[in-house]
Design a protein around this motif. Structure first.
Motif, PDB file in Angstrom:
ATOM      1  N   THR A   1       0.828  -1.428   0.198  1.00  0.00           N
ATOM      2  CA  THR A   1       0.069  -0.083  -0.159  1.00  0.00           C
ATOM      3  C   THR A   1       0.654   1.374  -0.329  1.00  0.00           C
ATOM      4  OG1 THR A   1      -1.378  -1.171   1.699  1.00  0.00           O
ATOM      5  CG2 THR A   1      -2.068   1.217   1.332  1.00  0.00           C
TER       6      THR A   1
ATOM      7  N   ARG B   1      -1.698  -0.856  -3.781  1.00  0.00           N
ATOM      8  CA  ARG B   1      -3.002  -0.314  -4.005  1.00  0.00           C
ATOM      9  C   ARG B   1      -2.604   1.470  -3.473  1.00  0.00           C
ATOM     10  NH1 ARG B   1      -7.586  -2.217   0.128  1.00  0.00           N
ATOM     11  NH2 ARG B   1      -7.388  -4.244  -2.693  1.00  0.00           N
TER      12      ARG B   1
ATOM     13  N   VAL C   1      -3.457   4.632  -1.469  1.00  0.00           N
ATOM     14  CA  VAL C   1      -4.214   5.185  -0.532  1.00  0.00           C
ATOM     15  C   VAL C   1      -4.135   6.798  -1.325  1.00  0.00           C
ATOM     16  CG1 VAL C   1      -5.601   5.769   1.382  1.00  0.00           C
ATOM     17  CG2 VAL C   1      -4.833   3.328   0.358  1.00  0.00           C
TER      18      VAL C   1
ATOM     19  N   ARG D   1      -6.210  12.241  -7.119  1.00  0.00           N
ATOM     20  CA  ARG D   1      -6.898  10.195  -8.110  1.00  0.00           C
ATOM     21  C   ARG D   1      -7.182  10.408  -9.207  1.00  0.00           C
ATOM     22  NH1 ARG D   1     -12.389   7.180  -6.434  1.00  0.00           N
ATOM     23  NH2 ARG D   1     -12.585   9.810  -6.821  1.00  0.00           N
TER      24      ARG D   1
ATOM     25  N   GLU E   1      -8.821   1.471 -10.333  1.00  0.00           N
ATOM     26  CA  GLU E   1      -9.428   0.435  -9.082  1.00  0.00           C
ATOM     27  C   GLU E   1      -8.840   0.299  -8.147  1.00  0.00           C
ATOM     28  OE1 GLU E   1     -10.282  -2.605 -12.072  1.00  0.00           O
ATOM     29  OE2 GLU E   1     -12.032  -2.186 -12.644  1.00  0.00           O
TER      30      GLU E   1
ATOM     31  N   GLU F   1      -7.956   4.170  -3.601  1.00  0.00           N
ATOM     32  CA  GLU F   1      -8.683   4.663  -1.971  1.00  0.00           C
ATOM     33  C   GLU F   1      -8.969   5.582  -1.469  1.00  0.00           C
ATOM     34  OE1 GLU F   1     -10.613   2.245  -1.341  1.00  0.00           O
ATOM     35  OE2 GLU F   1     -10.288   0.810  -2.146  1.00  0.00           O
TER      36      GLU F   1
ATOM     37  N   TRP G   1      -8.622   3.301   8.511  1.00  0.00           N
ATOM     38  CA  TRP G   1      -8.610   2.464   7.010  1.00  0.00           C
ATOM     39  C   TRP G   1      -8.016   0.727   7.021  1.00  0.00           C
ATOM     40  CZ3 TRP G   1      -5.591   0.128   3.165  1.00  0.00           C
ATOM     41  CH2 TRP G   1      -5.894   0.435   1.671  1.00  0.00           C
TER      42      TRP G   1
ATOM     43  N   SER H   1      -9.358  -2.683   6.986  1.00  0.00           N
ATOM     44  CA  SER H   1      -9.750  -3.260   5.702  1.00  0.00           C
ATOM     45  C   SER H   1      -9.399  -4.840   5.993  1.00  0.00           C
ATOM     46  CB  SER H   1      -7.978  -2.860   4.930  1.00  0.00           C
ATOM     47  OG  SER H   1      -8.121  -1.492   4.655  1.00  0.00           O
TER      48      SER H   1
END
Length: 339
Positions: free
Chosen positions: A162, A201, A203, A224, A235, A238, A255, A259
């Motif tokens: 992440t 991913r 964030v 984003r 996708e 976050e 968060w 998860s």
């Protein structure tokens, strides 16, 4: 410099109380004093015009100061060439430069008028402006915050599960679209990590900035939007909110706690977290992350200051350097307050 004068000694002719004059002579002397008092500058002690402190003398001092300034500019032109001369003139006619020159003049005139308090206040204001907007001082201040990450290379960064991208590197246009701000390197580095397969991913954090109007995006939404425009799949992104770094870390910790375990983000001990933010801000970001129980890898970017180049702002303060000085001092104050 600020020797206290004895009015009885300096203006003895006004305080002569002897009785040797006739009534007519006293009346003549009194009328002469009244005429002299009407000609002296407002607020000046009796006899000031007689001692050379007229309005004309102040004009001469200001004219002399202007000549010294012009001579300094000519010296810059002869020593450093036309480009540096033009940069120096631009620095002096900018708002910060004009205030800087006025403070020098205020110091000099207050010394001439023997006003120590005004001279002291003008000197303190001039020193704060000169040091705070000085390229060398700002470079030293920035290096004290980001020196440990100078050798970082994003291409050699280890992969993470992440990647948290702290807000503050983007802005909204009047049409409500995202655009890069002064710290847009945060978004660029995050995109490089994601496109190189080094982040599963992303964030994006940050709420609406102070003074935001209807239609403005949050900092997270701006990041984003730019990441998607750079080729990162929506996708994989976050969003969390937060008005400052402390709130962002608190919300990021929440968060992570919420998860699902199958995402690989919690519980197993194999998840890895990277934080992308400006190098001068990284120390505080990591400190706040640890306070929330988050162990993260630093992904620094947006390096500031560095080695100061030949610039007039090694002497004349500049607005850009004042802004950087403010940011760096804020980080040091946050360190003292453990925030």
């Amino acid at each position: 410099m600020f020797r206290k004068r004895d009015p009885m000694a300096e203006y003895s002719d006004y305080y002569d109380d002897t009785e040797t004059e006739t009534p007519g002579q006293k009346e003549t002397a009194r009328g002469s004093r009244q005429r002299r008092d009407r000609t002296r500058p407002s607020g000046a002690p009796p006899g000031l015009a007689r001692h050379g402190r007229t309005n004309g003398s102040w004009f001469m001092h200001i004219a002399g100061f202007a000549l010294v300034l012009a001579a300094a500019l000519i010296a810059v032109r002869g020593y450093a060439g036309q480009p540096m001369f033009e940069k120096t003139v631009k620095a002096l006619v900018a708002p910060v430069g004009v205030v800087w020159v006025i403070l020098i003049l205020a110091m000099w005139l207050s010394v001439l008028r023997r006003q120590p308090l005004i001279a002291l206040l003008a000197t303190i204001a001039w020193l704060v402006l000169t040091i705070g907007g000085n390229a060398m001082f700002v470079s030293w201040l920035g290096d004290s915050l980001q020196s440990q990450w100078i050798a970082f290379d994003v291409d050699e960064a280890a992969p993470v599960t992440t990647l948290l991208v702290l807000g503050g590197g983007t802005e909204s246009t009047p049409a409500g679209k995202a655009q890069g701000g002064a710290a847009a390197d945060r978004v660029l580095v995050a995109a490089r990590m994601a496109l190189a397969g080094k982040a599963e991913r992303i964030v994006c954090s940050g709420g609406r900035s102070i003074g935001a109007v209807e239609g403005d995006l949050t900092a997270g939404e701006e990041s984003r939007q730019l990441l998607v425009a750079l080729g990162v799949s929506d996708e994989r992104i976050e969003l969390i909110s937060g008005r400052n770094t402390s709130e962002e870390m608190q919300l990021f910790g929440d968060w992570l706690d919420q998860s699902p375990s199958e995402s690989g983000l919690t519980g197993s001990g194999v998840e890895t977290i990277g934080i992308v933010t400006s190098a001068w801000h990284m120390e505080r970001a990591l400190r706040l992350a640890r306070a929330r129980g988050i162990e993260a890898t630093a992904i620094p970017c947006d390096f500031r200051a560095g080695n100061p180049r030949s610039t007039p702002h090694l002497l004349v303060p500049g607005a850009v350097y004042l802004l950087q000085s403010q940011r760096f001092l804020h980080e040091h104050l946050a360190r003292l307050a453990s925030r």
